[in-house]
Scaffold this motif. Sequence first.
Motif, PDB file in Angstrom:
ATOM      1  N   LEU A 435       0.839  -1.187   0.000  1.00 23.12           N
ATOM      2  CA  LEU A 435       0.000   0.000   0.000  1.00 23.12           C
ATOM      3  C   LEU A 435       0.879   1.243   0.000  1.00 23.12           C
ATOM      4  O   LEU A 435       1.844   1.337   0.764  1.00 23.12           O
ATOM      5  CB  LEU A 435      -0.922   0.015   1.213  1.00 23.12           C
ATOM      6  CG  LEU A 435      -2.108  -0.945   1.151  1.00 23.12           C
ATOM      7  CD1 LEU A 435      -2.899  -0.869   2.435  1.00 23.12           C
ATOM      8  CD2 LEU A 435      -2.994  -0.632  -0.036  1.00 23.12           C
ATOM      9  N   ARG A 436       0.522   2.176  -0.837  1.00 25.95           N
ATOM     10  CA  ARG A 436       1.242   3.445  -0.933  1.00 25.95           C
ATOM     11  C   ARG A 436       0.335   4.568  -0.440  1.00 25.95           C
ATOM     12  O   ARG A 436      -0.780   4.717  -0.923  1.00 25.95           O
ATOM     13  CB  ARG A 436       1.665   3.713  -2.378  1.00 25.95           C
ATOM     14  CG  ARG A 436       2.439   5.013  -2.567  1.00 25.95           C
ATOM     15  CD  ARG A 436       2.777   5.211  -4.038  1.00 25.95           C
ATOM     16  NE  ARG A 436       3.625   6.378  -4.237  1.00 25.95           N
ATOM     17  CZ  ARG A 436       3.179   7.618  -4.385  1.00 25.95           C
ATOM     18  NH1 ARG A 436       1.861   7.854  -4.356  1.00 25.95           N
ATOM     19  NH2 ARG A 436       3.993   8.631  -4.556  1.00 25.95           N
ATOM     20  N   PHE A 437       0.841   5.334   0.537  1.00 22.54           N
ATOM     21  CA  PHE A 437       0.049   6.446   1.060  1.00 22.54           C
ATOM     22  C   PHE A 437       0.752   7.759   0.738  1.00 22.54           C
ATOM     23  O   PHE A 437       1.851   8.018   1.234  1.00 22.54           O
ATOM     24  CB  PHE A 437      -0.146   6.314   2.565  1.00 22.54           C
ATOM     25  CG  PHE A 437      -1.135   7.311   3.097  1.00 22.54           C
ATOM     26  CD1 PHE A 437      -2.487   7.021   3.096  1.00 22.54           C
ATOM     27  CD2 PHE A 437      -0.711   8.544   3.568  1.00 22.54           C
ATOM     28  CE1 PHE A 437      -3.398   7.946   3.565  1.00 22.54           C
ATOM     29  CE2 PHE A 437      -1.621   9.464   4.036  1.00 22.54           C
ATOM     30  CZ  PHE A 437      -2.972   9.166   4.031  1.00 22.54           C
ATOM     31  N   PRO A 438       0.163   8.607  -0.102  1.00 20.31           N
ATOM     32  CA  PRO A 438       0.820   9.871  -0.490  1.00 20.31           C
ATOM     33  C   PRO A 438       0.803  10.891   0.636  1.00 20.31           C
ATOM     34  O   PRO A 438      -0.204  11.073   1.312  1.00 20.31           O
ATOM     35  CB  PRO A 438      -0.017  10.340  -1.684  1.00 20.31           C
ATOM     36  CG  PRO A 438      -1.361   9.720  -1.473  1.00 20.31           C
ATOM     37  CD  PRO A 438      -1.114   8.403  -0.803  1.00 20.31           C
ATOM     38  N   LEU A 439       1.930  11.570   0.839  1.00 22.43           N
ATOM     39  CA  LEU A 439       2.057  12.594   1.876  1.00 22.43           C
ATOM     40  C   LEU A 439       2.281  13.992   1.293  1.00 22.43           C
ATOM     41  O   LEU A 439       1.654  14.952   1.686  1.00 22.43           O
ATOM     42  CB  LEU A 439       3.224  12.265   2.800  1.00 22.43           C
ATOM     43  CG  LEU A 439       2.995  11.193   3.847  1.00 22.43           C
ATOM     44  CD1 LEU A 439       4.281  10.988   4.631  1.00 22.43           C
ATOM     45  CD2 LEU A 439       1.887  11.565   4.785  1.00 22.43           C
ATOM     46  N   GLU A 440       3.267  14.077   0.391  1.00 28.18           N
ATOM     47  CA  GLU A 440       3.614  15.334  -0.263  1.00 28.18           C
ATOM     48  C   GLU A 440       4.086  16.380   0.740  1.00 28.18           C
ATOM     49  O   GLU A 440       3.764  17.565   0.622  1.00 28.18           O
ATOM     50  CB  GLU A 440       2.432  15.859  -1.083  1.00 28.18           C
ATOM     51  CG  GLU A 440       1.974  14.891  -2.162  1.00 28.18           C
ATOM     52  CD  GLU A 440       0.731  15.367  -2.888  1.00 28.18           C
ATOM     53  OE1 GLU A 440       0.291  16.508  -2.638  1.00 28.18           O
ATOM     54  OE2 GLU A 440       0.206  14.604  -3.706  1.00 28.18           O
ATOM     55  N   PHE A 441       4.868  15.967   1.752  1.00 28.21           N
ATOM     56  CA  PHE A 441       5.438  16.920   2.691  1.00 28.21           C
ATOM     57  C   PHE A 441       6.475  17.781   1.971  1.00 28.21           C
ATOM     58  O   PHE A 441       6.963  17.431   0.892  1.00 28.21           O
ATOM     59  CB  PHE A 441       6.099  16.185   3.859  1.00 28.21           C
ATOM     60  CG  PHE A 441       5.137  15.761   4.935  1.00 28.21           C
ATOM     61  CD1 PHE A 441       3.783  15.629   4.677  1.00 28.21           C
ATOM     62  CD2 PHE A 441       5.583  15.491   6.222  1.00 28.21           C
ATOM     63  CE1 PHE A 441       2.892  15.241   5.662  1.00 28.21           C
ATOM     64  CE2 PHE A 441       4.705  15.097   7.217  1.00 28.21           C
ATOM     65  CZ  PHE A 441       3.364  14.970   6.941  1.00 28.21           C
ATOM     66  N   GLN A 442       6.831  18.890   2.580  1.00 30.30           N
ATOM     67  CA  GLN A 442       7.775  19.821   1.963  1.00 30.30           C
ATOM     68  C   GLN A 442       8.914  20.135   2.919  1.00 30.30           C
ATOM     69  O   GLN A 442       8.721  20.232   4.137  1.00 30.30           O
ATOM     70  CB  GLN A 442       7.039  21.108   1.567  1.00 30.30           C
ATOM     71  CG  GLN A 442       6.243  21.741   2.690  1.00 30.30           C
ATOM     72  CD  GLN A 442       5.120  22.626   2.217  1.00 30.30           C
ATOM     73  OE1 GLN A 442       4.752  22.616   1.045  1.00 30.30           O
ATOM     74  NE2 GLN A 442       4.563  23.395   3.137  1.00 30.30           N
ATOM     75  N   SER A 443      10.128  20.281   2.366  1.00 31.68           N
ATOM     76  CA  SER A 443      11.291  20.610   3.183  1.00 31.68           C
ATOM     77  C   SER A 443      11.132  22.004   3.776  1.00 31.68           C
ATOM     78  O   SER A 443      10.449  22.861   3.213  1.00 31.68           O
ATOM     79  CB  SER A 443      12.569  20.528   2.354  1.00 31.68           C
ATOM     80  OG  SER A 443      12.772  19.209   1.884  1.00 31.68           O
ATOM     81  N   THR A 444      11.775  22.217   4.920  1.00 29.50           N
ATOM     82  CA  THR A 444      11.596  23.484   5.625  1.00 29.50           C
ATOM     83  C   THR A 444      12.927  24.131   5.980  1.00 29.50           C
ATOM     84  O   THR A 444      13.932  23.448   6.211  1.00 29.50           O
ATOM     85  CB  THR A 444      10.800  23.282   6.932  1.00 29.50           C
ATOM     86  OG1 THR A 444      11.521  22.384   7.789  1.00 29.50           O
ATOM     87  CG2 THR A 444       9.425  22.704   6.643  1.00 29.50           C
ATOM     88  N   TRP A 445      12.924  25.455   6.006  1.00 31.09           N
ATOM     89  CA  TRP A 445      13.997  26.276   6.554  1.00 31.09           C
ATOM     90  C   TRP A 445      13.417  27.116   7.681  1.00 31.09           C
ATOM     91  O   TRP A 445      12.298  27.607   7.587  1.00 31.09           O
ATOM     92  CB  TRP A 445      14.586  27.213   5.505  1.00 31.09           C
ATOM     93  CG  TRP A 445      15.600  26.618   4.590  1.00 31.09           C
ATOM     94  CD1 TRP A 445      15.411  26.177   3.314  1.00 31.09           C
ATOM     95  CD2 TRP A 445      16.994  26.428   4.865  1.00 31.09           C
ATOM     96  NE1 TRP A 445      16.584  25.715   2.773  1.00 31.09           N
ATOM     97  CE2 TRP A 445      17.580  25.860   3.702  1.00 31.09           C
ATOM     98  CE3 TRP A 445      17.795  26.679   5.984  1.00 31.09           C
ATOM     99  CZ2 TRP A 445      18.932  25.544   3.636  1.00 31.09           C
ATOM    100  CZ3 TRP A 445      19.150  26.357   5.922  1.00 31.09           C
ATOM    101  CH2 TRP A 445      19.712  25.802   4.750  1.00 31.09           C
ATOM    102  N   ASN A 446      14.165  27.301   8.747  1.00 31.63           N
ATOM    103  CA  ASN A 446      13.774  28.282   9.753  1.00 31.63           C
ATOM    104  C   ASN A 446      15.015  28.762  10.497  1.00 31.63           C
ATOM    105  O   ASN A 446      16.089  28.145  10.421  1.00 31.63           O
ATOM    106  CB  ASN A 446      12.739  27.713  10.730  1.00 31.63           C
ATOM    107  CG  ASN A 446      13.292  26.654  11.653  1.00 31.63           C
ATOM    108  OD1 ASN A 446      13.169  25.468  11.377  1.00 31.63           O
ATOM    109  ND2 ASN A 446      13.900  27.053  12.770  1.00 31.63           N
ATOM    110  N   LEU A 447      14.889  29.870  11.197  1.00 32.78           N
ATOM    111  CA  LEU A 447      15.964  30.420  12.001  1.00 32.78           C
ATOM    112  C   LEU A 447      15.711  30.122  13.470  1.00 32.78           C
ATOM    113  O   LEU A 447      14.572  29.899  13.891  1.00 32.78           O
ATOM    114  CB  LEU A 447      16.082  31.928  11.789  1.00 32.78           C
ATOM    115  CG  LEU A 447      16.457  32.402  10.382  1.00 32.78           C
ATOM    116  CD1 LEU A 447      16.440  33.928  10.321  1.00 32.78           C
ATOM    117  CD2 LEU A 447      17.819  31.871   9.964  1.00 32.78           C
ATOM    118  N   ALA A 448      16.781  30.114  14.263  1.00 28.65           N
ATOM    119  CA  ALA A 448      16.693  29.965  15.713  1.00 28.65           C
ATOM    120  C   ALA A 448      17.641  30.979  16.348  1.00 28.65           C
ATOM    121  O   ALA A 448      18.729  31.252  15.815  1.00 28.65           O
ATOM    122  CB  ALA A 448      17.067  28.550  16.139  1.00 28.65           C
TER     123      ALA A 448
END
Length: 559
Positions: A435-448
Amino acid sequence: MTIKTGRTVVRKVGGGVAALSLLLAGPSAAQLATNLAVDVRAMSMAHAVTADPPGIMAIHFNPAGLGKLRGRRMDLQFVGVDFGINSEFTAPPDYNVFGFSDDPVVCADAPDNGADFCREFRTGKSTVEGVSLYIPILNDGVDLPPGPLLAGPIPSFSIRPPGSKFTFATATYLPMAAGLYRADDDPGNFMGRRMALERITYLSPSVGFQATDTLYLGASVGLSYQAVMLETDFRAPNELTGFARILDESVCAPFKGESNIALDLILFGICRPEEGLGPFKNLASLDVAMDQRLSPSYNLGVLWEPNDRFAWGAVWHSEAKVSMTGDFTVNYSNATEQTINGIGGSATGAIALAVLGIPSSVGSSETGLISMDLTMPAHFQTGIKIRPTERWQFNVDAVWVDYDQWDAFNFKFNKATAVTALARLFSPGSTPTRLRFPLEFQSTWNLAFGVQYDLTGRLQLRGGYEPRASAIPTDRRNPMVPINEARYYSLGLGYKWDKDTDIDLAIATMRSRDNIPANTSTLGNSEGIDNVVYNPYAGLDIKTETTINMVGLAFRTAF
């Protein structure tokens, strides 16, 4: 239905994929909390410590920092974590699922009052009762009493032989640890009644190298244990189950429990069950547990400190390949079992199921083996440390996490089941055993951002702020993964007890809120007939709020 440790995921209409969606959401939720509660000093500086690594836990934040340690060192850390996950479900104007609005999640009417519409709506509220942990030796979850989770002492050790430029170290720490359980009647149980998500690094052989007076290099290898446990209920409020209820209550009412050739030919045996399907019924329950005893990863770091006023650092956390295996159990509700068997018991129904590749009968439960190959995303962090005066220090880090590689999660089963047969109809790229479950998450940038003020020669005051970006697209947000855009705030202090001993204290909080209007998420509340996987709150407005509070104490000394 009910699904047990490592068993196949099935529901009547698209249920198989639903269970799997919850499985994948577990690692997602924990991974989106990158760096939390790994080190007390880093916690107080909002983790902006790549250019200013915190003692032996430089192993995680920048192993190059180990090159600055001398002699034999030991760190002991104590951490307490308390969290709240709250969700609210409300019905927008004109709410209905194929003409029905008596959803017990948002309807205050008495159940089974003979009406198919709701006279009085309410706000459905979900909250977490307490923490649940998965115990490897027991291969089962344990629910802890309500209240904060305390961990410690968590040890780490380092040694730099006299005259050597190498520092060797190892640590035990928890880059991922989360778990929860809800009350039996909680409306959030369709997105996880009980779950535990763990990645425990039990050994991390590391080395730091002082290349020059100003340049340090480092590497560490993490040997980790990974586990996922999930128990959840399922339902599917959509046009298909709404139509099934109309057939059950209107067309089939005069023929309940009967079977004859005419009914079978015309209605495919749909009127055979004594209890039919509906959009708001619990269709199944799932119990799944998977783990991997050894999951390696590595960190590489560099630190350049030309003087006491400035430093630059960078660290690369490799992706971690995880191959978890386990068992599953699915227990079908009476309505689901009777419906499938009723259709399969008629000549025309059996033919229709055969065309779709679905078994013509199921038992009250199905069990089997399940496996999942998962890649924990790579993580890069770089930052600077600046000391404009003798007392003030400012840290700034940039953080990138490669969530983009979570395009989809894939599950493998040791056999074809009714669940996988149904689920593949709604999940392109799936087969009867995959079974394949699509997510389509995206890479992130942030500052700390971190700040430190040397109040005296012994006492330092610290603070931090980190605005975290969301890896989850707007059309994929849901109550199962309630950490999206988040704000992290922290305070702390460091006290030098003597020339060999330091004590760090920290408190921190991270908060995330989200508003998911009806029909905006295909992983929560979409109403489309083609979005049966997985939208247990179809047509409802959803609000989520997550608060994670942390306290920590670290004792660092030479020995």
